[in-house]
Design an enzyme around this catalytic site. Structure first.
Site, PDB file in Angstrom:
ATOM      1  N   HIS A  22      14.073  35.303  -3.106  1.00 36.15           N
ATOM      2  CA  HIS A  22      12.922  35.178  -2.206  1.00 36.15           C
ATOM      3  C   HIS A  22      13.344  34.432  -0.948  1.00 36.15           C
ATOM      4  O   HIS A  22      13.915  33.359  -1.017  1.00 36.15           O
ATOM      5  CB  HIS A  22      11.798  34.436  -2.929  1.00 36.15           C
ATOM      6  CG  HIS A  22      10.591  34.208  -2.094  1.00 36.15           C
ATOM      7  ND1 HIS A  22       9.993  32.990  -1.997  1.00 36.15           N
ATOM      8  CD2 HIS A  22       9.871  35.047  -1.308  1.00 36.15           C
ATOM      9  CE1 HIS A  22       8.947  33.077  -1.201  1.00 36.15           C
ATOM     10  NE2 HIS A  22       8.860  34.311  -0.762  1.00 36.15           N
ATOM     11  N   ASP A  30      22.108  50.040  13.296  1.00 41.05           N
ATOM     12  CA  ASP A  30      22.576  51.322  13.806  1.00 41.05           C
ATOM     13  C   ASP A  30      24.103  51.332  13.904  1.00 41.05           C
ATOM     14  O   ASP A  30      24.768  50.331  13.623  1.00 41.05           O
ATOM     15  CB  ASP A  30      21.916  51.646  15.148  1.00 41.05           C
ATOM     16  CG  ASP A  30      22.222  50.650  16.257  1.00 41.05           C
ATOM     17  OD1 ASP A  30      23.353  50.108  16.308  1.00 41.05           O
ATOM     18  OD2 ASP A  30      21.340  50.429  17.109  1.00 41.05           O
ATOM     19  N   ASP A  69       8.303  39.494   2.317  1.00 44.66           N
ATOM     20  CA  ASP A  69       7.774  38.145   2.098  1.00 44.66           C
ATOM     21  C   ASP A  69       6.375  38.032   2.701  1.00 44.66           C
ATOM     22  O   ASP A  69       6.181  38.265   3.889  1.00 44.66           O
ATOM     23  CB  ASP A  69       8.718  37.130   2.750  1.00 44.66           C
ATOM     24  CG  ASP A  69       8.462  35.710   2.296  1.00 44.66           C
ATOM     25  OD1 ASP A  69       7.334  35.403   1.857  1.00 44.66           O
ATOM     26  OD2 ASP A  69       9.395  34.904   2.384  1.00 44.66           O
ATOM     27  N   MET A  79      15.496  44.296  16.804  1.00 45.36           N
ATOM     28  CA  MET A  79      16.227  43.858  17.982  1.00 45.36           C
ATOM     29  C   MET A  79      15.460  44.361  19.209  1.00 45.36           C
ATOM     30  O   MET A  79      15.195  45.554  19.331  1.00 45.36           O
ATOM     31  CB  MET A  79      17.648  44.413  18.001  1.00 45.36           C
ATOM     32  CG  MET A  79      18.453  43.936  19.201  1.00 45.36           C
ATOM     33  SD  MET A  79      20.078  44.712  19.336  1.00 45.36           S
ATOM     34  CE  MET A  79      20.949  43.891  18.006  1.00 45.36           C
ATOM     35  N   TYR A 118      21.913  38.811  16.527  1.00 39.95           N
ATOM     36  CA  TYR A 118      23.275  38.725  16.000  1.00 39.95           C
ATOM     37  C   TYR A 118      23.467  37.439  15.192  1.00 39.95           C
ATOM     38  O   TYR A 118      24.035  37.457  14.096  1.00 39.95           O
ATOM     39  CB  TYR A 118      24.314  38.755  17.126  1.00 39.95           C
ATOM     40  CG  TYR A 118      24.435  40.055  17.864  1.00 39.95           C
ATOM     41  CD1 TYR A 118      24.200  41.288  17.258  1.00 39.95           C
ATOM     42  CD2 TYR A 118      24.805  40.067  19.199  1.00 39.95           C
ATOM     43  CE1 TYR A 118      24.327  42.479  17.954  1.00 39.95           C
ATOM     44  CE2 TYR A 118      24.936  41.251  19.911  1.00 39.95           C
ATOM     45  CZ  TYR A 118      24.695  42.447  19.282  1.00 39.95           C
ATOM     46  OH  TYR A 118      24.827  43.627  19.977  1.00 39.95           O
ATOM     47  N   TYR A 136      19.306  50.343  19.421  1.00 35.59           N
ATOM     48  CA  TYR A 136      18.194  49.474  19.002  1.00 35.59           C
ATOM     49  C   TYR A 136      17.595  49.893  17.661  1.00 35.59           C
ATOM     50  O   TYR A 136      16.442  49.594  17.370  1.00 35.59           O
ATOM     51  CB  TYR A 136      17.126  49.368  20.098  1.00 35.59           C
ATOM     52  CG  TYR A 136      17.663  48.717  21.341  1.00 35.59           C
ATOM     53  CD1 TYR A 136      17.836  47.339  21.399  1.00 35.59           C
ATOM     54  CD2 TYR A 136      18.055  49.468  22.445  1.00 35.59           C
ATOM     55  CE1 TYR A 136      18.366  46.725  22.529  1.00 35.59           C
ATOM     56  CE2 TYR A 136      18.585  48.876  23.574  1.00 35.59           C
ATOM     57  CZ  TYR A 136      18.734  47.502  23.615  1.00 35.59           C
ATOM     58  OH  TYR A 136      19.262  46.894  24.729  1.00 35.59           O
TER      59      TYR A 136
END
Length: 157
Positions: A22, A30, A69, A79, A118, A136
């Protein structure tokens, strides 16, 4: 072959998703993302590959077994386009539909600036690299808990 498991999910990916706890995060990225170098810094320490799938299809497969969650505001992140945090390219709109379908409700992506994405990805449990050619097509999902049907709210049995 297992019943009721998306055939896109190979043994390595199923192991990683099951091993996550959890609050752990998984990155689906990509083909342009530095998957190998980022994955070396994750908990798993190596990249997992779904080269034949695009990002939205990978999102569908992963979210077919991974609960998001519900104790955080933003369990799904994307992104953001450099210089334009509000625009959603087609790949992200398609992935958004997969998230909403998996959750049975609207669960908007939180925009994450490219370099922040990143850095966050390096702290993920694992990175799943797809064959997505569109830019993206990068997402982060935080694992939640699947409550047993008769468990009290906030707990498991």
């Amino acid at each position: 072959m297992l019943k009721n498991i998306d055939p896109l999910l190979n043994a390595d990916i199923l192991y990683a998703l099951a091993a996550m706890g959890h609050g752990d995060e998984v990155v689906i990225c990509d083909a342009h993302f530095p998957a190998d170098s980022v994955a070396r810094q994750t908990v798993l320490g190596r990249v997992l590959r779904l080269d034949g799938a695009n990002a939205p299809r990978a999102v569908r497969a992963v979210l077919s077994v991974l609960p998001l969650d519900t104790f955080v505001d933003d369990p799904a992140g994307r992104m953001e386009i450099v210089g334009d945090a509000t625009t959603l390219p087609a790949v992200q709109r398609e992935a958004q539909r997969e998230v909403d379908d998996a959750e049975g409700r609207v669960q908007p992506f939180a925009a994450i600036e490219r370099f922040a994405f990143y850095e966050r990805a390096k702290n993920a449990y694992c990175v799943i690299a797809t064959g997505e050619a569109r830019g993206y097509g990068c997402f982060i999902f935080k694992k939640g808990v699947q409550l047993a049907p008769d468990a009290p709210e906030g707990g498991t049995r």
